[in-house]
Design an enzyme around this catalytic site. Sequence first.
Site, PDB file in Angstrom:
ATOM      1  N   CYS A 161       1.075  -0.986   0.117  1.00 34.10           N
ATOM      2  CA  CYS A 161      -0.120   0.194  -0.109  1.00 34.10           C
ATOM      3  C   CYS A 161       1.135   1.013  -0.024  1.00 34.10           C
ATOM      4  O   CYS A 161       1.372   1.663   1.291  1.00 34.10           O
ATOM      5  CB  CYS A 161      -0.891   0.070   1.169  1.00 34.10           C
ATOM      6  SG  CYS A 161      -1.933   1.263   1.501  1.00 34.10           S
ATOM      7  N   CYS A 219      -0.682   4.436   2.572  1.00 34.74           N
ATOM      8  CA  CYS A 219      -0.690   4.378   3.948  1.00 34.74           C
ATOM      9  C   CYS A 219      -0.231   3.156   4.446  1.00 34.74           C
ATOM     10  O   CYS A 219       0.425   2.899   4.706  1.00 34.74           O
ATOM     11  CB  CYS A 219      -2.519   5.230   4.432  1.00 34.74           C
ATOM     12  SG  CYS A 219      -3.517   4.196   3.613  1.00 34.74           S
ATOM     13  N   SER A 220      -1.592   1.882   4.030  1.00 37.81           N
ATOM     14  CA  SER A 220      -0.757   0.745   4.808  1.00 37.81           C
ATOM     15  C   SER A 220      -2.755   0.042   4.719  1.00 37.81           C
ATOM     16  O   SER A 220      -3.130  -0.402   5.612  1.00 37.81           O
ATOM     17  CB  SER A 220      -0.877   0.907   7.027  1.00 37.81           C
ATOM     18  OG  SER A 220      -1.470   1.553   7.168  1.00 37.81           O
ATOM     19  N   CYS A 221      -2.770   0.346   3.598  1.00 36.90           N
ATOM     20  CA  CYS A 221      -4.321  -0.743   3.742  1.00 36.90           C
ATOM     21  C   CYS A 221      -4.213  -1.745   3.470  1.00 36.90           C
ATOM     22  O   CYS A 221      -3.449  -2.649   2.812  1.00 36.90           O
ATOM     23  CB  CYS A 221      -5.087  -0.162   2.319  1.00 36.90           C
ATOM     24  SG  CYS A 221      -5.540   1.700   2.216  1.00 36.90           S
TER      25      CYS A 221
END
Lengths: 103, 208
Positions: B110, B113-115
């Site tokens: 990702c 962000c950090s999906c």
Amino acid sequence: MAEMKLHPSCVADLRAPTFDQDWQRRAFGLAVALAEFGHYRWDDFQQALIAAIGSWQEAPANARGRWEYYEHWVTALTNVIRQHGLLDDGYSIPKIGKTAPPT
Amino acid sequence: MTAQFSYPGDREESSAAQVRALEALLIEKGIITSGTVDKVLSYFDSEMTPLNGKKIVARAWVDPDFARRLVTDTPAAVAELDLPEGMAGAEGEHLAAVMNEPGIHNLVICSLCSCFPWPVLGLPPYWYKNPTFRARAAREPRAVLHELGVPLGPDTEIRVWDSSGHSRWFVVPERPAGTEGMSEDQLAQLVTTESMIGVALARSPVES
């Protein structure tokens, strides 16, 4: 393959815990809970998180602190709570989205 | 960040204090109760774990029709299995599976962000959120996979999937050799979180 070097500043230890500090866990739970109960859409939080991380990445390396993912999470949470007025007088819970708590 | 918070210890304490204050204010305003956050966290601890992803992959290995449905309509295929009900608002929507096959290796990142597909993989490992990992995996996936010890031939095509609010990818790794005749439960134990992100292969029954 417990620990693998990706880069001097990026060491991937596949066994590392997800949260190193309890405040990170609480911040995570808080953001999810507020979305679950319909106070904002998860996308709204996500956008706030992307914005917070984006400002860190755009700042000059000597003007920003060390990387700490959950600090951006807290910034995003604070911003999304403010944008949606959750702590304002007269705020009422939106009648949208899911309202049933996870059981 | 002001000078008074310039030491790592203070920085931690400052963040912790901010979170405590936010939660206390939300409780005081009646937005949540004192048990709300714990309830959500315990749901993550008990229900939204990589065990779900392991079961999905094992089913895909034994049932080619399911595997096809899993790729074409992931949420519908996942719903066929007897898994805990996902929390729709919490990254459970828009699950999307991609399948490794001979000559094709998939890697999920990702970049923004950090999906992460929480309902099937649990919470992401911390390195998944690291900016260096995110940037390098996008820029030079072959080098990163090599450093991680993933044995890929030079002809293997690497497909990098960038998760977003609308597609939360996970990888169905290739079924390891020597697993003929294994039950779905036994197969599920060969599937690791790392293999479903694409930074490792499924474990071989010989090493496990």
